[in-house]
Design a protein around this motif. Structure first.
Motif, PDB file in Angstrom:
ATOM      1  N   THR A 128      -9.297  17.575  -0.317  1.00 26.90           N
ATOM      2  CA  THR A 128      -8.705  18.438  -1.346  1.00 26.90           C
ATOM      3  C   THR A 128      -9.739  18.926  -2.354  1.00 26.90           C
ATOM      4  O   THR A 128      -9.480  19.887  -3.078  1.00 26.90           O
TER       5      THR A 128
ATOM      6  N   ASP B 229       0.160  22.525   8.554  1.00 21.27           N
ATOM      7  CA  ASP B 229       0.137  23.522   7.488  1.00 21.27           C
ATOM      8  C   ASP B 229       0.347  22.830   6.144  1.00 21.27           C
ATOM      9  O   ASP B 229       0.744  21.660   6.072  1.00 21.27           O
ATOM     10  N   ASP B 230       0.081  23.552   5.081  1.00 21.10           N
ATOM     11  CA  ASP B 230       0.125  22.956   3.744  1.00 21.10           C
ATOM     12  C   ASP B 230       1.509  22.417   3.400  1.00 21.10           C
ATOM     13  O   ASP B 230       1.631  21.355   2.772  1.00 21.10           O
TER      14      ASP B 230
ATOM     15  N   ASP C  33       2.246  18.615   2.472  1.00 26.43           N
ATOM     16  CA  ASP C  33       2.829  18.286   1.165  1.00 26.43           C
ATOM     17  C   ASP C  33       4.094  17.447   1.327  1.00 26.43           C
ATOM     18  O   ASP C  33       4.349  16.527   0.540  1.00 26.43           O
TER      19      ASP C  33
END
Length: 247
Positions: A166, A210-211, A215
């Protein structure tokens, strides 16, 4: 990551009555959210369900409900705000985590990406108005300390993996840490990997997620890890349990 940390963590699970009390309290909060978001049921029936849930919870679950949770149960129909609805949804993840620890949820492991099945099975099992909690305590057997330790370490690793890569300045360090961790996981059944990255149950590497999916896993891993840490005796409630027990 250090895969030896659970060798010396002192796991002391809560008594069965406390575990099932928290499980049922969290299911009650989850049920309140489901009542709120049910567009197909008549409003009068929904309000009746809400009222009975609130009244029963105050009779059976006051030892395990916080002021914020009581406010959710007491709130009039169609008045919950988005944050409260999120808390209702998260409560079911907590409940299914405790259900797994008490063998109410019988799967070998908790799902990395939940499709809601574990939560639905937990709801189906959990006491509801007007069932006394004591009626379901007999026969509950908490999983072994070793099994609990392995599962909480598994979720600690998942939470850790979700927060790698990150920061641009940490990429090289993160790559090395991931390589070292995968090397430590060789020959274990703790988490799947492809020698390069951790993978989901379907074989998808974390690097391909994917994000939004990453998340979601990060959020659920925090909820499940706190719940598992609480079951193991760390913290007074699932919400106040520490994320990392060795800090």
């Amino acid at each position: 990551m250090n895969d030896d940390r659970d060798d010396y963590i002192d796991i002391q699970p809560w008594p069965v009555a406390e575990l099932i009390g928290q499980l049922t309290a969290h299911v009650a909060i989850g049920r309140r959210g489901l009542i709120e978001s049910d567009p197909d049921t008549d409003g009068f029936e929904r309000e009746t369900d809400r009222f009975e849930l609130d009244a029963w919870a105050k009779l059976e679950l006051t030892s395990w409900l916080t002021a914020d949770q009581l406010a959710i149960l007491e709130a009039p129909l169609d008045s919950l705000n988005p944050d409260q609805l999120d808390r209702c949804e998260d409560a079911l993840v907590v409940a299914s985590s405790i259900a797994w620890c008490t063998r109410v949820e019988s799967e070998l492991r908790l799902p990395i990406v939940t499709n809601g099945d574990a939560e639905q099975r937990t709801i189906a099992w959990s006491p509801r108005p007007w069932t006394p909690i004591r009626n379901v305590l007999k026969g509950i057997r908490v999983r072994s300390d070793e099994t609990l330790a392995a599962e909480r370490e598994r979720w600690e690793l998942l939470h850790w993996r979700c927060h790698l890569f990150t920061e641009e300045s940490d990429l090289d360090e993160d790559r090395k840490a991931l390589r070292d961790t995968i090397r430590e996981l060789q020959g274990q059944e703790l988490l799947g990997h492809n020698d390069v990255d951790l993978i989901l149950e379907d074989g998808t590497p974390f690097s391909d997620l994917d994000d939004d999916t990453l998340d979601e896993i990060a959020s659920q891993s925090e909820i499940r890890l706190r719940a598992l840490n609480w079951v193991c005796g760390f913290g007074d409630t699932p919400a106040t349990a520490p994320l990392f027990v060795d800090e």
